[in-house]
Structures are given as structure tokens and as C-alpha cells.
Design a protein around this motif. Sequence first.
Motif, PDB file in Angstrom:
ATOM      1  N   SER A 157       0.748   6.834   4.081  1.00  0.00           N
ATOM      2  CA  SER A 157       1.853   6.998   3.142  1.00  0.00           C
ATOM      3  C   SER A 157       2.438   8.410   3.223  1.00  0.00           C
ATOM      4  CB  SER A 157       1.376   6.711   1.718  1.00  0.00           C
ATOM      5  OG  SER A 157       2.429   6.849   0.792  1.00  0.00           O
ATOM      6  N   ALA A 158       1.579   9.409   3.347  1.00  0.00           N
ATOM      7  CA  ALA A 158       2.048  10.799   3.441  1.00  0.00           C
ATOM      8  C   ALA A 158       2.880  11.003   4.701  1.00  0.00           C
ATOM      9  CB  ALA A 158       0.851  11.751   3.426  1.00  0.00           C
ATOM     10  N   ARG A 159       2.462  10.393   5.798  1.00  0.00           N
ATOM     11  CA  ARG A 159       3.220  10.522   7.051  1.00  0.00           C
ATOM     12  C   ARG A 159       4.582   9.838   6.935  1.00  0.00           C
ATOM     13  NH1 ARG A 159      -0.762   9.670  12.297  1.00  0.00           N
ATOM     14  NH2 ARG A 159      -2.451  11.048  11.653  1.00  0.00           N
ATOM     15  N   ILE A 160       4.608   8.690   6.277  1.00  0.00           N
ATOM     16  CA  ILE A 160       5.881   7.967   6.103  1.00  0.00           C
ATOM     17  C   ILE A 160       6.808   8.757   5.177  1.00  0.00           C
ATOM     18  CG2 ILE A 160       6.935   5.884   5.113  1.00  0.00           C
ATOM     19  CD1 ILE A 160       4.516   4.323   6.211  1.00  0.00           C
ATOM     20  N   GLU A 161       6.254   9.315   4.109  1.00  0.00           N
ATOM     21  CA  GLU A 161       7.051  10.134   3.199  1.00  0.00           C
ATOM     22  C   GLU A 161       7.664  11.324   3.942  1.00  0.00           C
ATOM     23  OE1 GLU A 161       6.484  12.350  -1.139  1.00  0.00           O
ATOM     24  OE2 GLU A 161       4.755  12.079   0.197  1.00  0.00           O
ATOM     25  N   LYS A 162       6.894  11.944   4.813  1.00  0.00           N
ATOM     26  CA  LYS A 162       7.403  13.069   5.616  1.00  0.00           C
ATOM     27  C   LYS A 162       8.553  12.596   6.508  1.00  0.00           C
ATOM     28  CE  LYS A 162       5.840  16.618   8.872  1.00  0.00           C
ATOM     29  NZ  LYS A 162       4.674  17.151   9.643  1.00  0.00           N
ATOM     30  N   GLN A 163       8.426  11.377   7.041  1.00  0.00           N
ATOM     31  CA  GLN A 163       9.484  10.823   7.890  1.00  0.00           C
ATOM     32  C   GLN A 163      10.775  10.607   7.080  1.00  0.00           C
ATOM     33  OE1 GLN A 163       8.693  10.589  11.042  1.00  0.00           O
ATOM     34  NE2 GLN A 163      10.697   9.883  11.747  1.00  0.00           N
ATOM     35  N   TYR A 164      10.637  10.185   5.830  1.00  0.00           N
ATOM     36  CA  TYR A 164      11.810  10.009   4.957  1.00  0.00           C
ATOM     37  C   TYR A 164      12.556  11.338   4.775  1.00  0.00           C
ATOM     38  CZ  TYR A 164       9.835   5.520   3.238  1.00  0.00           C
ATOM     39  OH  TYR A 164       9.346   4.254   3.132  1.00  0.00           O
ATOM     40  N   LEU A 165      11.800  12.422   4.677  1.00  0.00           N
ATOM     41  CA  LEU A 165      12.383  13.712   4.336  1.00  0.00           C
ATOM     42  C   LEU A 165      13.027  14.420   5.540  1.00  0.00           C
ATOM     43  CD1 LEU A 165       9.555  14.975   1.983  1.00  0.00           C
ATOM     44  CD2 LEU A 165      11.848  14.272   1.291  1.00  0.00           C
ATOM     45  N   GLN A 166      12.692  13.946   6.726  1.00  0.00           N
ATOM     46  CA  GLN A 166      13.275  14.557   7.917  1.00  0.00           C
ATOM     47  C   GLN A 166      14.742  14.167   8.052  1.00  0.00           C
ATOM     48  OE1 GLN A 166      10.867  13.514  11.297  1.00  0.00           O
ATOM     49  NE2 GLN A 166       9.166  14.831  10.690  1.00  0.00           N
ATOM     50  N   SER A 167      15.550  15.108   8.477  1.00  0.00           N
ATOM     51  CA  SER A 167      16.989  14.832   8.600  1.00  0.00           C
ATOM     52  C   SER A 167      17.288  14.068   9.881  1.00  0.00           C
ATOM     53  CB  SER A 167      17.763  16.158   8.622  1.00  0.00           C
ATOM     54  OG  SER A 167      17.315  16.986   9.665  1.00  0.00           O
ATOM     55  N   GLU A 218       0.822  -1.209   0.000  1.00  0.00           N
ATOM     56  CA  GLU A 218       0.000   0.000   0.000  1.00  0.00           C
ATOM     57  C   GLU A 218       0.860   1.265   0.000  1.00  0.00           C
ATOM     58  OE1 GLU A 218      -3.108   0.156  -0.475  1.00  0.00           O
ATOM     59  OE2 GLU A 218      -3.870  -1.854  -0.059  1.00  0.00           O
ATOM     60  N   ILE A 219       1.908   1.303   0.828  1.00  0.00           N
ATOM     61  CA  ILE A 219       2.713   2.528   0.863  1.00  0.00           C
ATOM     62  C   ILE A 219       3.584   2.644  -0.385  1.00  0.00           C
ATOM     63  CG2 ILE A 219       2.685   2.615   3.386  1.00  0.00           C
ATOM     64  CD1 ILE A 219       5.637   1.743   3.352  1.00  0.00           C
ATOM     65  N   SER A 220       4.069   1.513  -0.904  1.00  0.00           N
ATOM     66  CA  SER A 220       4.933   1.558  -2.083  1.00  0.00           C
ATOM     67  C   SER A 220       4.193   2.115  -3.293  1.00  0.00           C
ATOM     68  CB  SER A 220       5.481   0.165  -2.401  1.00  0.00           C
ATOM     69  OG  SER A 220       6.338  -0.295  -1.377  1.00  0.00           O
ATOM     70  N   GLU A 221       2.969   1.646  -3.519  1.00  0.00           N
ATOM     71  CA  GLU A 221       2.208   2.101  -4.676  1.00  0.00           C
ATOM     72  C   GLU A 221       1.853   3.583  -4.563  1.00  0.00           C
ATOM     73  OE1 GLU A 221      -1.049  -0.601  -5.270  1.00  0.00           O
ATOM     74  OE2 GLU A 221       0.288  -2.307  -5.689  1.00  0.00           O
ATOM     75  N   ARG A 222       1.615   4.051  -3.365  1.00  0.00           N
ATOM     76  CA  ARG A 222       1.301   5.471  -3.179  1.00  0.00           C
ATOM     77  C   ARG A 222       2.552   6.335  -3.317  1.00  0.00           C
ATOM     78  NH1 ARG A 222      -2.519   2.607  -1.109  1.00  0.00           N
ATOM     79  NH2 ARG A 222      -4.642   3.424  -0.943  1.00  0.00           N
ATOM     80  N   LEU A 223       3.690   5.839  -2.886  1.00  0.00           N
ATOM     81  CA  LEU A 223       4.934   6.582  -3.054  1.00  0.00           C
ATOM     82  C   LEU A 223       5.290   6.727  -4.533  1.00  0.00           C
ATOM     83  CD1 LEU A 223       6.955   5.036  -0.100  1.00  0.00           C
ATOM     84  CD2 LEU A 223       6.289   7.447  -0.321  1.00  0.00           C
ATOM     85  N   VAL A 224       4.969   5.690  -5.327  1.00  0.00           N
ATOM     86  CA  VAL A 224       5.175   5.781  -6.781  1.00  0.00           C
ATOM     87  C   VAL A 224       4.279   6.872  -7.366  1.00  0.00           C
ATOM     88  CG1 VAL A 224       4.769   4.592  -8.974  1.00  0.00           C
ATOM     89  CG2 VAL A 224       5.993   3.424  -7.144  1.00  0.00           C
ATOM     90  N   LYS A 225       3.022   6.904  -6.942  1.00  0.00           N
ATOM     91  CA  LYS A 225       2.086   7.924  -7.436  1.00  0.00           C
ATOM     92  C   LYS A 225       2.537   9.333  -7.031  1.00  0.00           C
ATOM     93  CE  LYS A 225      -2.021   4.972  -7.606  1.00  0.00           C
ATOM     94  NZ  LYS A 225      -3.359   4.695  -7.031  1.00  0.00           N
ATOM     95  N   ALA A 226       3.271   9.409  -5.902  1.00  0.00           N
ATOM     96  CA  ALA A 226       3.773  10.705  -5.434  1.00  0.00           C
ATOM     97  C   ALA A 226       5.041  11.128  -6.186  1.00  0.00           C
ATOM     98  CB  ALA A 226       4.056  10.647  -3.932  1.00  0.00           C
ATOM     99  N   GLY A 227       5.494  10.278  -7.133  1.00  0.00           N
ATOM    100  CA  GLY A 227       6.617  10.648  -7.978  1.00  0.00           C
ATOM    101  C   GLY A 227       7.956  10.044  -7.610  1.00  0.00           C
ATOM    102  N   HIS A 228       7.963   9.100  -6.671  1.00  0.00           N
ATOM    103  CA  HIS A 228       9.214   8.484  -6.239  1.00  0.00           C
ATOM    104  C   HIS A 228       9.503   7.196  -7.021  1.00  0.00           C
ATOM    105  CE1 HIS A 228       9.347  11.366  -2.986  1.00  0.00           C
ATOM    106  NE2 HIS A 228       8.133  10.995  -2.595  1.00  0.00           N
TER     107      HIS A 228
END
Length: 362
Positions: free
Chosen positions: A352-362, A23-33
Amino acid sequence: MKIAQICPRYSPDIGGVETHVKEISERLVKAGHDVEVITTDPTGKLNKKDMINGVKVIRFGSFAPGNAYYFAPQIYFYLKKNNYDVIHAHSYHALPAFFASLGRYHGKFVFTPHYHRHGHTAFRNLLHKPYRLLGKMIFSRADSVICVSEYEKELVESDFKVAAKTVKIPNGINLKEFENLKQRRKSPAEKTGREKTLLYVGRLEEYKGVQYIIQSLPELQDFRLKIVGKGPYEAELRSVAKSLGVEGRVEWLKDLSRKELLKCYANADVFLMLSSHEAYGITVAESLAAGTPCIVAKGSALEEFVDGNACVGIEMPVSKDKVIKTVKETQKSERKEISGRDEKILDWDEVSARIEKQYLQS
């Protein structure tokens, strides 16, 4: 971002971790990753390379006795040859996450342990103590640890002392699927003489507690049981049903389409998940969203769903007598609408949006 998701198994295999990663992988692809799932296939029957809904899937052979461990050191060498912005490993209870932690080169390392402290069998439980050394290494190398429930977060922080790294992001469901789902609504007159349905959805493992549902059937003559799933404990469960003379009242279903599964949720009178240890409980969340009353075992993350109304808890240890009593009590109350829109039941888009935000945090 170029993202690697590391997990023991992936679609078409089913299970909580598999669903989460898909579920998160497919949404991350749709988000352009650019997302690549690196997983294993101990059967050797699946494609070594696949493209599923925009997600690249790489499968390595693995040694997985009893559907456990998924020993695949090839994951380490593969990661060493490729650079990723994020390596996100899943499941403390299998070795791919360990190989992912070793294979990290550049970028961020995120770990979602789906941790519940215990092994799925007595033997696997014994191995947990020596395995703890490897587990500590995974946690020590992680930049961020994502837990799917408060229960899991507390266990992880207690066992691995990583409170500074942990964040809770629950699993999700596809809430739109349930918006127009029609539940079977019967008047008292229509219910008379109708055989009601108990439902279980999930892997067939001893710790999941399906045997207690089957054992309760001789005393629940108005019910039949639908079991949706497969796993190593199926033969034993069939044997239990046969020995009790209730095999004709148990329906075994597997590899259902999503539409068929949703229909099972909506048409069930009671959903049961009596697992002794769970980090979340996606099937419970889906049943509640379908408006189906749930009975769960207390003592794990499943207890977080218990509200005494839509979801009722059974104290551990679970027994057939407790199941019989709770099912009968549940049927005395009217089924109520459950919105599913609270912190325990999020949509996968938000997860997925919350996980993506976690990826972007330093």
C-alpha cells in the motif's frame, strides 16, 4: 487525496483482484485518504452503497454472462460527475477499467491490469483479439501501470509497448497473521496411517486446474482433498469426483472466516495451484507463509515462486500423472520453514505504501 478504486467485483465477493483492492483501500483510508470503491453487482443482491472498514463502496448493476465482462457504463457517468485526485482502475479482463479510462476528468489515472494475456475460457479467448483495441486505449490513457509480477510486467510491455509507464509492485499478504500460526507437525510414527490433506483455495474455473487434482485421487489413496472456493466450474468438478468414486474424499468449503482459512493452510500437507495463467498467486504466497509445501503449474507468474524446495513446479500441460508423481515426490522431502520475507512475498502495508508513493509521483 480523494481516490477512486474501480474494479469488477468487491467484498464480500472473493478473488485475487477483490483481495488486492480491499487490502490497499483499507490501508489508504488509515493513511488519511478518502477512498471510494466503485464496482458492480450483477446479482442485484448487495447494497448499492456500503461502508466497509472506512471504505465507501458504490455498486452498479452489470451484465456479466458467465461471471465475465461486467458491462456497467454507469461507471463512466458516475466518474464524470465527480472529481478525484486519483482514479485507479483494476483488471484488464473486465470492462469497468475501460469505462474508468473514459470517465477520467481531472487527476491521475493509474491502471493495475492483473493481466495474463488469455481469456478464462475458449470463447473469452476468442474475444481477446477484438477487445485488444479497447485494452490499448486503457493503457494509452494511463499515467502509470502497476504490474504485480515480473511475468505480468513483461507481458504488458510486450503486448502494449508501455515500458516507460510500468512499475512492479507485487501483491501482498498479512504477514502478522502467519507469525504465530501453528502448523501441524507430526512425527513419522504419528504420520503412519494418517490421511493427508491436499488443499486448493481459489475460484472454481476450468483454467485453475482443480480437475487434475481430483483425477489424481484414485492413485493417491493416502490423501483427501479440501477445495475452498466457489465458481461456475463447481458442478463439473463434482461430476468428475463422482465419476471417479472419490466424492467421499473431497470436502467442499466456501465462505470461510479468515481464521478458518488460515487453519486450512496450516493443516494442509500440500497446497496445489495448477492454473494455466495467473498474474501473481496470493494463495500460493499465503500457503508458503504458513509453511505448507506448494505445487504450482509453470508457465505463468506462479513460476516465480518455484524454488525446487518449498515450491515445486509442474511443466505445462498439466496432467493427472504429473500431479501424482509430484505429490509423491513432495512427500518424500521434509517440510522446511519458509519465512515468506522476500521480494515475492510482501506485507500489504508495504504494498500500500508503494502504491501511495506511485499516486504522488507526477
